[in-house]
Design a protein around this motif. Structure first.
Motif, short mmCIF file in Angstrom:
data_model
loop_
_atom_site.label_atom_id
_atom_site.label_comp_id
_atom_site.label_asym_id
_atom_site.label_seq_id
_atom_site.Cartn_x
_atom_site.Cartn_y
_atom_site.Cartn_z
N GLN A 279 -1.83 17.40 7.33
CA GLN A 279 -1.67 17.40 5.88
C GLN A 279 -1.67 15.97 5.33
O GLN A 279 -2.30 15.69 4.31
N ASP A 280 -0.97 15.06 6.02
CA ASP A 280 -0.96 13.65 5.60
C ASP A 280 -2.37 13.08 5.62
O ASP A 280 -2.80 12.38 4.71
N HIS B 149 -5.26 14.70 5.64
CA HIS B 149 -6.13 15.36 4.65
C HIS B 149 -5.85 14.78 3.26
O HIS B 149 -6.78 14.49 2.49
N ASP B 150 -4.56 14.60 2.95
CA ASP B 150 -4.17 14.04 1.66
C ASP B 150 -4.74 12.64 1.50
O ASP B 150 -5.30 12.29 0.47
N SER C 179 -8.59 12.71 1.18
CA SER C 179 -8.99 13.38 -0.04
C SER C 179 -8.71 12.50 -1.26
O SER C 179 -9.53 12.39 -2.18
N ARG C 180 -7.55 11.83 -1.25
CA ARG C 180 -7.25 10.91 -2.36
C ARG C 180 -8.24 9.74 -2.38
O ARG C 180 -8.64 9.27 -3.45
N TYR D 233 -11.29 9.83 -1.49
CA TYR D 233 -12.50 10.40 -2.11
C TYR D 233 -12.32 10.50 -3.63
O TYR D 233 -13.21 10.12 -4.40
N GLY D 234 -11.15 10.98 -4.05
CA GLY D 234 -10.86 11.10 -5.48
C GLY D 234 -10.94 9.77 -6.20
O GLY D 234 -11.50 9.68 -7.30
N ILE D 235 -10.41 8.73 -5.58
CA ILE D 235 -10.43 7.40 -6.21
C ILE D 235 -11.88 6.89 -6.31
O ILE D 235 -12.30 6.37 -7.33
N THR E 59 -13.62 8.47 -9.20
CA THR E 59 -13.10 8.35 -10.57
C THR E 59 -12.81 6.93 -11.03
O THR E 59 -12.70 6.71 -12.24
N ALA E 60 -12.70 5.97 -10.10
CA ALA E 60 -12.38 4.59 -10.51
C ALA E 60 -13.43 4.11 -11.51
O ALA E 60 -14.60 4.49 -11.43
N LYS E 61 -13.00 3.31 -12.46
CA LYS E 61 -13.93 2.74 -13.44
C LYS E 61 -14.26 1.29 -13.10
O LYS E 61 -15.10 0.67 -13.73
N LYS E 62 -13.52 0.73 -12.13
CA LYS E 62 -13.87 -0.57 -11.57
C LYS E 62 -13.25 -0.63 -10.18
O LYS E 62 -12.14 -0.13 -9.98
N ILE E 63 -13.96 -1.22 -9.25
CA ILE E 63 -13.46 -1.22 -7.87
C ILE E 63 -14.10 -2.38 -7.11
O ILE E 63 -15.29 -2.65 -7.25
N GLU F 237 -11.82 -2.70 -1.58
CA GLU F 237 -11.25 -1.38 -1.83
C GLU F 237 -12.27 -0.30 -1.49
O GLU F 237 -11.93 0.74 -0.93
N ASP G 176 -9.79 2.64 -16.08
CA ASP G 176 -9.73 2.72 -14.61
C ASP G 176 -8.42 3.39 -14.18
O ASP G 176 -8.41 4.29 -13.34
N SER H 228 -8.33 7.11 -15.21
CA SER H 228 -9.35 7.86 -14.50
C SER H 228 -8.96 8.06 -13.03
O SER H 228 -9.11 9.15 -12.47
N ARG H 229 -8.40 7.00 -12.41
CA ARG H 229 -7.93 7.14 -11.03
C ARG H 229 -6.77 8.15 -10.94
O ARG H 229 -6.66 8.90 -9.98
N GLY I 217 -8.29 11.37 -10.88
CA GLY I 217 -8.91 11.57 -9.56
C GLY I 217 -7.90 11.97 -8.51
O GLY I 217 -8.14 12.87 -7.70
N THR J 71 -7.50 15.57 -6.32
CA THR J 71 -7.89 15.55 -4.90
C THR J 71 -6.73 15.52 -3.91
O THR J 71 -6.93 15.83 -2.74
N LYS K 35 -3.81 16.36 -1.49
CA LYS K 35 -3.54 17.59 -0.75
C LYS K 35 -2.04 17.86 -0.66
O LYS K 35 -1.62 18.90 -0.17
#
Lengths: 357, 357
Positions: A262-263, A265-266, A269-270, A272-274, A277-281, A285, B266, B269-270, B273, B277, B279
């Motif tokens: 679970q850790d 996967h979390d 998955s996070r 991937y989410g970032i 969705t990030a608007k600058k990176i 990172e 950012d 949005s993050r 995200g 995502t 878990k």
């Protein structure tokens, strides 16, 4: 083919199709060669460097089995183009930063590249996807024969091929494998693995050489010693040790899945989410999160992305690649925004990844 | 109506439809009342508490304009149900943790609730969406009249309504507004705002009372003093100060958009995200990220979600709500997993939010 066309493409070695490519990104063999009739680069004057480059260029062009070879004059490139070739693993950082007449010859499919006037007159390299040193070795052996027919290499009957640095004398060969070892990093076993590799003279470096171990959990495993060994022995040394590291990494991944799925996967998955969705990176990172996502895909925790897409993103989100793809110079701040936008258009539900492949 | 049916529903005050509801979640008025013929709760014995509850229950049932009132015996509830009512803002944490015969009467649309045998015999509260204290006051005034016709309140000609705690004597009224102030938190101006509120006897508390200021940037603004003031004056005090805080928050949001829109975009949005995502995710983290997303939606930086959905998620992702919605007791670890799953099914491209509304 022109240099600009490379940016949107993808070298064969990045396709993620080779053996063990969940853990081994690529296999690479390089040969150092020098021309008998010229002094080593460090002793060569400008005129001699130019002569070497012109001679080598002409001879390469005459090899019929090397069509469409792109011969790139590094001096004429701007900084972004130089950095682009480094990010692409087609030439060394030292080559980008050096001065004087120098070049890199690039196979259109990026199966091989040849640096001219780097530390040695010639540095041939072949890259293959996954763990496939045998193919890499066979290909570079053939390239070496073809080029050797056209040029007179500096060769000593007892010592073998002569090179600028004594550590390369003999075969002039370096055999290396780029590995993705995120689970060994998470479980903190990576240092132990590295210490045992040092004892058997196997070197470990980060994605772009020394001191870059935090770059996305990527590590280059290579032979430390070349003198007194045959090419076959060098391939064998690395070929024997890599499966053991693969085994360690797989066990560490199994451990993580069993002990804390679970850790894990979390975490992936996070990540991937970032990325979605990030608007600058930043690059760092991006490497960090792409590394987690790559492991997640390989463990079946993320199913909507192809490994090839992730492998390509590792390269294409780097500073010079982004600027080449956008066709303009960008400040660090603007790159961070463009990078986020690029990631979003290639990941997630409305991504372009299918269209690109 | 049964208690279980409340879990999947949503009180009117959460709909996000009231005035200024980008910043003001809800307006609340409560009245403290005691019955003349019984001692205050702290002096009452078990038998008297039971008599009060039975009397009040019977009288409420006889009010024809209060149909379908849910009269909940708190003693008979398990811990999850008690916590559920606290999360729902239908009763106080003190009420949940107290002992003895006590109850809460709930309007099916959650427009009002009445705690029986809390600190006072009766605590009436009315909640409205957005900044709408006038409506809340008119409604509770009517409820108070209707109930007052059936019961004899403890009332003193000079002091007004008598209450267990002297700070409530007089009107027995507390007027409060729940505000969402994320920009003032980011710009660190919130402390300054609070200090100036203290000077004019306006109290500030977190989402669930004192010491909870880190809970999703939500703050309750309420009158500090009741004795010697009329109901209208109390409403006016809070009604005058809230628009000023709204103005500060709006200016802080404008400042953030003007000075660092990319950072803000950012950040929100993050947050979105991660909510889409993760878990597993704690209540605190959920509040933290939902708060950012809420501001992002209000500033037009996120367009795919309704404020109503976010308002509901604030409540429905809390521990007892999750357990009620899943119909089973869950450990903290299991709740964190369920919460992530619940968020994912209500946010993002394949969410259920449209179907639910």
């Amino acid at each position: 083919m022109k240099l600009d066309e490379l940016a949107g493409k993808c070298g064969e070695w990045l396709l993620g199709t080779g053996p063990e490519s969940d853990i081994v990104i690529s296999s690479r063999v390089r040969l150092a060669r020098n021309l008998a009739e010229f002094p080593f680069i460090r002793k060569a004057n400008d005129s001699e460097r130019t002569q070497i480059s012109q001679l080598v260029h002409a001879k390469m062009d005459s090899i019929k089995s090397w069509p469409d070879l792109l011969y790139v004059d590094i001096q004429s490139l701007d900084e972004v183009d130089r950095q682009f070739l480094v990010e692409r693993q087609l030439m060394s950082r030292e080559m980008a930063e050096a001065k004087g007449d120098r070049a890199v010859a690039i196979d259109p499919n990026e199966r091989f590249s040849i640096m001219v006037n780097e530390e040695d007159h010639l540095r041939l390299q072949v890259m293959c996807s996954g763990l496939d040193l045998q193919t890499a070795w066979e290909r570079i052996d053939k390239l070496d024969d073809e080029l050797g027919e056209k040029l007179t290499y500096a060769f000593h009957d007892t010592l073998g091929f002569l090179t600028a640095c004594p550590t390369n004398v003999g075969t002039g060969m370096r055999v290396s494998v780029m590995m993705h070892l995120p689970a060994l990093v998470i479980t903190r076993e990576i240092e132990k693995v590295f210490r045992s590799l040092q004892k058997i003279n196997v070197a470990v470096r980060g994605l772009y050489g020394e001191g870059s171990q935090f770059m996305g959990d990527f590590y280059q495993i290579s032979n430390q010693i070349t003198l007194g060994r045959t090419e076959a022995e060098l391939v064998t040394t690395v070929n024997e040790v890599v499966p053991r590291i693969i085994e360690y990494e797989r066990r560490a991944r199994e451990f993580l899945v069993n002990e804390s799925e679970q850790d894990l996967h979390d975490d992936v998955s996070r990540a991937y989410g970032i990325l979605c969705t990030a608007k600058k990176i930043s690059s760092e990172e991006t490497l960090h999160y792409l590394s987690k996502v790559r492991m997640g895909v390989n463990l079946g925790l993320i199913r909507s992305i192809e490994i090839e897409t992730i492998n390509k993103l590792f390269v294409q989100t780097q500073p010079a690649h982004l600027q080449k793809l956008r066709g303009q110079h960008l400040s660090v701040a603007d790159r961070n925004i463009e990078r986020a936008s690029y990631l979003q258009s290639h990941l997630g539900p409305n991504s372009k990844s299918d269209a690109d492949n």
